[in-house]
Design a protein around this motif. Sequence first.
Motif, mmCIF file in Angstrom:
data_model
loop_
_atom_site.group_PDB
_atom_site.id
_atom_site.type_symbol
_atom_site.label_atom_id
_atom_site.label_comp_id
_atom_site.label_asym_id
_atom_site.label_seq_id
_atom_site.Cartn_x
_atom_site.Cartn_y
_atom_site.Cartn_z
ATOM 1 N N ASP A 38 0.819 -1.210 0.000
ATOM 2 C CA ASP A 38 0.000 0.000 0.000
ATOM 3 C C ASP A 38 0.860 1.271 0.000
ATOM 4 O O ASP A 38 0.502 2.261 -0.627
ATOM 5 C CB ASP A 38 -0.928 -0.009 1.225
ATOM 6 C CG ASP A 38 -1.887 1.158 1.224
ATOM 7 O OD1 ASP A 38 -2.529 1.409 0.182
ATOM 8 O OD2 ASP A 38 -1.996 1.826 2.281
ATOM 9 N N GLN A 39 1.982 1.220 0.713
ATOM 10 C CA GLN A 39 2.857 2.387 0.881
ATOM 11 C C GLN A 39 4.301 1.977 0.592
ATOM 12 O O GLN A 39 5.127 1.871 1.504
ATOM 13 C CB GLN A 39 2.749 2.923 2.320
ATOM 14 C CG GLN A 39 1.363 3.301 2.768
ATOM 15 C CD GLN A 39 0.881 4.577 2.104
ATOM 16 O OE1 GLN A 39 1.656 5.476 1.828
ATOM 17 N NE2 GLN A 39 -0.422 4.655 1.831
ATOM 18 N N PRO A 40 4.653 1.713 -0.666
ATOM 19 C CA PRO A 40 5.969 1.162 -0.984
ATOM 20 C C PRO A 40 7.152 2.076 -0.643
ATOM 21 O O PRO A 40 8.282 1.601 -0.565
ATOM 22 C CB PRO A 40 5.896 0.881 -2.487
ATOM 23 C CG PRO A 40 4.773 1.709 -2.993
ATOM 24 C CD PRO A 40 3.814 1.880 -1.853
ATOM 25 N N ASP A 41 6.876 3.345 -0.397
ATOM 26 C CA ASP A 41 7.959 4.271 -0.033
ATOM 27 C C ASP A 41 8.100 4.432 1.483
ATOM 28 O O ASP A 41 8.903 5.245 1.943
ATOM 29 C CB ASP A 41 7.731 5.634 -0.680
ATOM 30 C CG ASP A 41 6.465 6.324 -0.181
ATOM 31 O OD1 ASP A 41 5.516 5.623 0.258
ATOM 32 O OD2 ASP A 41 6.419 7.569 -0.239
ATOM 33 N N PHE A 42 7.381 3.640 2.254
ATOM 34 C CA PHE A 42 7.420 3.721 3.718
ATOM 35 C C PHE A 42 8.597 2.870 4.211
ATOM 36 O O PHE A 42 8.471 1.670 4.444
ATOM 37 C CB PHE A 42 6.096 3.240 4.298
ATOM 38 C CG PHE A 42 5.919 3.420 5.786
ATOM 39 C CD1 PHE A 42 6.800 4.180 6.548
ATOM 40 C CD2 PHE A 42 4.840 2.838 6.429
ATOM 41 C CE1 PHE A 42 6.622 4.339 7.915
ATOM 42 C CE2 PHE A 42 4.650 2.992 7.796
ATOM 43 C CZ PHE A 42 5.536 3.738 8.538
ATOM 44 N N SER A 43 9.730 3.504 4.370
ATOM 45 C CA SER A 43 10.956 2.771 4.684
ATOM 46 C C SER A 43 10.862 1.994 5.995
ATOM 47 O O SER A 43 11.411 0.900 6.110
ATOM 48 C CB SER A 43 12.173 3.702 4.687
ATOM 49 O OG SER A 43 12.035 4.726 5.644
ATOM 50 N N GLU A 44 10.158 2.533 6.972
ATOM 51 C CA GLU A 44 10.094 1.828 8.256
ATOM 52 C C GLU A 44 9.258 0.555 8.178
ATOM 53 O O GLU A 44 9.511 -0.405 8.913
ATOM 54 C CB GLU A 44 9.592 2.743 9.372
ATOM 55 C CG GLU A 44 9.871 2.222 10.756
ATOM 56 C CD GLU A 44 11.350 1.885 10.998
ATOM 57 O OE1 GLU A 44 11.607 0.863 11.665
ATOM 58 O OE2 GLU A 44 12.245 2.612 10.529
ATOM 59 N N ALA A 45 8.297 0.500 7.287
ATOM 60 C CA ALA A 45 7.540 -0.741 7.093
ATOM 61 C C ALA A 45 8.471 -1.827 6.559
ATOM 62 O O ALA A 45 8.443 -2.970 7.024
ATOM 63 C CB ALA A 45 6.377 -0.508 6.131
ATOM 64 N N TRP A 46 9.318 -1.466 5.604
ATOM 65 C CA TRP A 46 10.312 -2.412 5.089
ATOM 66 C C TRP A 46 11.267 -2.834 6.202
ATOM 67 O O TRP A 46 11.627 -4.007 6.312
ATOM 68 C CB TRP A 46 11.113 -1.779 3.951
ATOM 69 C CG TRP A 46 10.367 -1.592 2.677
ATOM 70 C CD1 TRP A 46 9.667 -0.478 2.276
ATOM 71 C CD2 TRP A 46 10.245 -2.527 1.602
ATOM 72 N NE1 TRP A 46 9.127 -0.680 1.032
ATOM 73 C CE2 TRP A 46 9.470 -1.927 0.593
ATOM 74 C CE3 TRP A 46 10.725 -3.828 1.405
ATOM 75 C CZ2 TRP A 46 9.168 -2.578 -0.597
ATOM 76 C CZ3 TRP A 46 10.424 -4.469 0.214
ATOM 77 C CH2 TRP A 46 9.652 -3.854 -0.776
ATOM 78 N N ASN A 47 11.675 -1.862 7.022
ATOM 79 C CA ASN A 47 12.617 -2.167 8.097
ATOM 80 C C ASN A 47 11.995 -3.102 9.134
ATOM 81 O O ASN A 47 12.642 -4.032 9.617
ATOM 82 C CB ASN A 47 13.109 -0.875 8.758
ATOM 83 C CG ASN A 47 14.251 -1.137 9.714
ATOM 84 O OD1 ASN A 47 15.259 -1.721 9.343
ATOM 85 N ND2 ASN A 47 14.086 -0.709 10.955
ATOM 86 N N ARG A 48 10.736 -2.859 9.483
ATOM 87 C CA ARG A 48 10.061 -3.732 10.460
ATOM 88 C C ARG A 48 9.952 -5.165 9.912
ATOM 89 O O ARG A 48 10.110 -6.126 10.657
ATOM 90 C CB ARG A 48 8.663 -3.203 10.797
ATOM 91 C CG ARG A 48 8.632 -1.889 11.551
ATOM 92 C CD ARG A 48 9.177 -2.012 12.958
ATOM 93 N NE ARG A 48 10.567 -1.594 12.999
ATOM 94 C CZ ARG A 48 11.455 -1.909 13.925
ATOM 95 N NH1 ARG A 48 11.127 -2.661 14.939
ATOM 96 N NH2 ARG A 48 12.685 -1.487 13.868
ATOM 97 N N ARG A 49 9.680 -5.287 8.611
ATOM 98 C CA ARG A 49 9.596 -6.632 8.044
ATOM 99 C C ARG A 49 10.985 -7.278 8.010
ATOM 100 O O ARG A 49 11.113 -8.478 8.241
ATOM 101 C CB ARG A 49 8.967 -6.610 6.644
ATOM 102 C CG ARG A 49 8.599 -8.019 6.172
ATOM 103 C CD ARG A 49 7.837 -8.025 4.894
ATOM 104 N NE ARG A 49 8.709 -7.654 3.782
ATOM 105 C CZ ARG A 49 8.331 -7.682 2.508
ATOM 106 N NH1 ARG A 49 7.097 -8.029 2.184
ATOM 107 N NH2 ARG A 49 9.166 -7.335 1.552
ATOM 108 N N ALA A 50 12.022 -6.470 7.774
ATOM 109 C CA ALA A 50 13.392 -7.003 7.818
ATOM 110 C C ALA A 50 13.705 -7.542 9.214
ATOM 111 O O ALA A 50 14.312 -8.610 9.351
ATOM 112 C CB ALA A 50 14.395 -5.915 7.430
ATOM 113 N N VAL A 51 13.292 -6.824 10.242
ATOM 114 C CA VAL A 51 13.506 -7.272 11.621
ATOM 115 C C VAL A 51 12.757 -8.585 11.854
ATOM 116 O O VAL A 51 13.295 -9.526 12.447
ATOM 117 C CB VAL A 51 13.056 -6.186 12.634
ATOM 118 C CG1 VAL A 51 13.043 -6.724 14.050
ATOM 119 C CG2 VAL A 51 13.946 -4.952 12.529
#
Length: 156
Positions: free
Chosen positions: A69-82
């Motif tokens: 939904d928000q592909p530019d939301f870097s923290e969402a990517w980071n949370r999934r990386a965690v």
Amino acid sequence: MSQPPIDSLLKDLKSEDEDIRTQATQELWQIWFMQKGDYGLDLIRQSQTLLEQGETRRAEDLLTELINDQPDFSEAWNRRAVLYYTLGKYQKSLKDCQHVIELNPIHFGAIHGMGLCYAALGDYMSAIKAFRRVLELQPYALINQKLILECTAMLN
């Protein structure tokens, strides 16, 4: 309420004063978590709650939906990386960390995460490079200095 300029916060990360460094670190995390306002923050919090409850699949699904939904939301990517890192899915975590850094080159959390993934995968030279990169942003982050030493020892 205005946010302090990022450049000023990056400068504060290098301050000799621990309180100034801590404040700058907290403010940067707040900026990153609040990038999409309450909407993004609420979904990240929900995913964290699911993770803490052992609902890792649902947490992953929620973060993936948020990223779609928000592909530019870097923290969402980071949370999934965690999340992937905690599950031992180091390649997936590394890929998400790399995407975070494409979106936000100063995201010291993702750069640190890359180092952890490389170390877990046995690529100690890449891990050392990542931890050194974090130290360029946060020179007083002792954990990265310690991890560089540990990875260096693994090379011998």
